[in-house]
Enzyme design. Structure first.
Site, PDB file in Angstrom:
ATOM      1  N   ARG A 258      -0.321   4.417  -0.278  1.00 32.88           N
ATOM      2  CA  ARG A 258      -1.127   5.607  -0.014  1.00 32.88           C
ATOM      3  C   ARG A 258      -0.599   6.405   1.178  1.00 32.88           C
ATOM      4  NH1 ARG A 258      -6.943   2.797   0.281  1.00 32.88           N
ATOM      5  NH2 ARG A 258      -5.629   1.227   1.294  1.00 32.88           N
TER       6      ARG A 258
ATOM      7  N   ASP B 181       0.856  -1.184   0.000  1.00 37.77           N
ATOM      8  CA  ASP B 181       0.000   0.000   0.000  1.00 37.77           C
ATOM      9  C   ASP B 181       0.892   1.234   0.000  1.00 37.77           C
ATOM     10  OD1 ASP B 181      -1.929   1.979   0.449  1.00 37.77           O
ATOM     11  OD2 ASP B 181      -3.083   0.734   1.840  1.00 37.77           O
TER      12      ASP B 181
END
Length: 359
Positions: free
Chosen positions: A293, A291
């Site tokens: 983000r 991930d």
């Protein structure tokens, strides 16, 4: 010179240059010329070779593991460029799409001596540009002089830590929706010239309470096209419906497609999933983390809206932890279990088993 770009503006310019296939320069004295592997053209590659020196291809440790290359620097590997390497070879090393069809790319010789600081910065930049995380790096003795002579964007080393830029509200208007007629859309623009993000406010939640909040990452395929490969579209609409029923809430629509790797790389990951890899394995083969983000963006926007406490609609405990760390108190995690179907049950199982989602 009053119009000289500041470091934040130069970084934004560097990202655009890399996407265009234009090299950028890192460093002041001893530094390096950097070119994104994905956008490198034959003419620029030929020009780089004419300069002499020893260019290397920097790839992430994740990608190096897939290629069975030794990553002496841990999080990355510096691959020595073969004498006959062309743009096709660069793309084959950087892009896993053809790994099964062309498995023999090596043996790849990787370097173990010297500093990898510049190479690490180069990978960080191409990632930020939403390109494949692989970059050509050529050492320079006079980086500042070379950049000035060739009118190239130059960034000082070390690059500053990845900071969440300030987000300024630029527009807001009433927006009646199916989920709630009393809606309002806020647009926030970052100070670094990056993508804008949006806040959908339902009703008029009091700022001294903990309203329902959803941090929703943009998903073109799920939100717009109704893709059955993920649960994003159903989560988006279910969150808005819950806020509509409650009469208040805030949905943050964050432009961090594909867990922060961008739509093009997400499609590359989908292609790898069609070859039998799960969603996490696909990201790793591309050279990304599970991930990528930055949830601090959501915290910054919530603060700008005046909220400090929330009830977070999510199945992802990591979001709860990141919000608390960023100064937004999560009083309650509210589950959002919708959208399971024939085409995404393996995807959801992987999110539960490998990413800790509570499904």
């Amino acid at each position: 010179m009053p119009f000289r770009p500041d470091p934040v503006e130069r970084r934004a310019r560097a990202l655009t240059d890399l996407r265009l296939g234009v090299p950028v320069v890192l460093g002041q004295d001893k530094g390096a010329l950097v070119l994104a592997a994905e956008t490198a053209g034959p003419d620029r590659l030929a020009d780089l070779r004419k300069m002499g020196g020893a260019p290397v291809l920097a790839i992430t440790g994740r990608r190096a593991t897939t290629l069975r290359a030794r990553a002496y620097d841990g999080d990355l590997a510096r691959v020595a460029l073969p004498a006959d390497a062309d743009c096709g070879w660069l793309r084959a090393v950087a892009d896993p799409a053809g790994d099964l069809n062309t498995p023999m790319k090596g043996p790849l010789k990787t370097l173990r001596d010297g500093s990898a600081e510049t190479h690490r910065a180069a990978i960080a930049l191409v990632k930020a540009a939403r390109l494949l995380p692989a970059a050509l790096v050529l050492p320079l003795e006079d980086a500042a002089g070379f950049a000035a002579a060739n009118e190239l964007t130059r960034l000082d080393l070390p690059l500053p830590p990845a900071l969440t830029p300030a987000y300024a509200p630029v527009a807001a208007a009433r927006l009646p929706m199916e989920a709630a007629e009393k809606g309002r859309l806020h647009v926030f623009r970052p100070g670094d010239g990056g993508e804008e993000h949006y806040a959908v406010e339902i009703g008029k939640p009091l700022r001294d309470t903990a309203p329902l909040v959803r941090l929703h990452s943009a998903c073109f395929t799920g939100d717009v096209l109704g893709s059955l490969k993920c649960d994003c579209g159903p989560q988006l609409h279910a969150a808005l419906d819950q806020m509509g029923e409650a009469g208040e809430g805030v949905l943050l629509y964050l432009n961090q497609e594909g867990r922060g790797i961008g739509l093009a790389n997400k499609m590359r990951a989908y292609s790898l999933q069609d070859q039998g890899f799960d969603t996490v394995e696909a990201n790793h083969r591309l050279g990304f983390e599970d991930d990528e983000r930055d949830f601090r963006i959501g915290a910054e926007i919530l603060k700008r809206l005046g909220f400090s406490r929330i009830r977070l609609l999510t199945n992802n405990p990591n979001k709860v932890a990141r919000m608390n760390e960023a100064g937004i108190e999560v009083e309650e995690r509210v589950p959002l279990k919708v959208g399971r179907g024939l085409h995404n049950h393996h995807y959801l199982a992987t999110k539960a088993a490998k990413s800790g989602h509570l499904l």
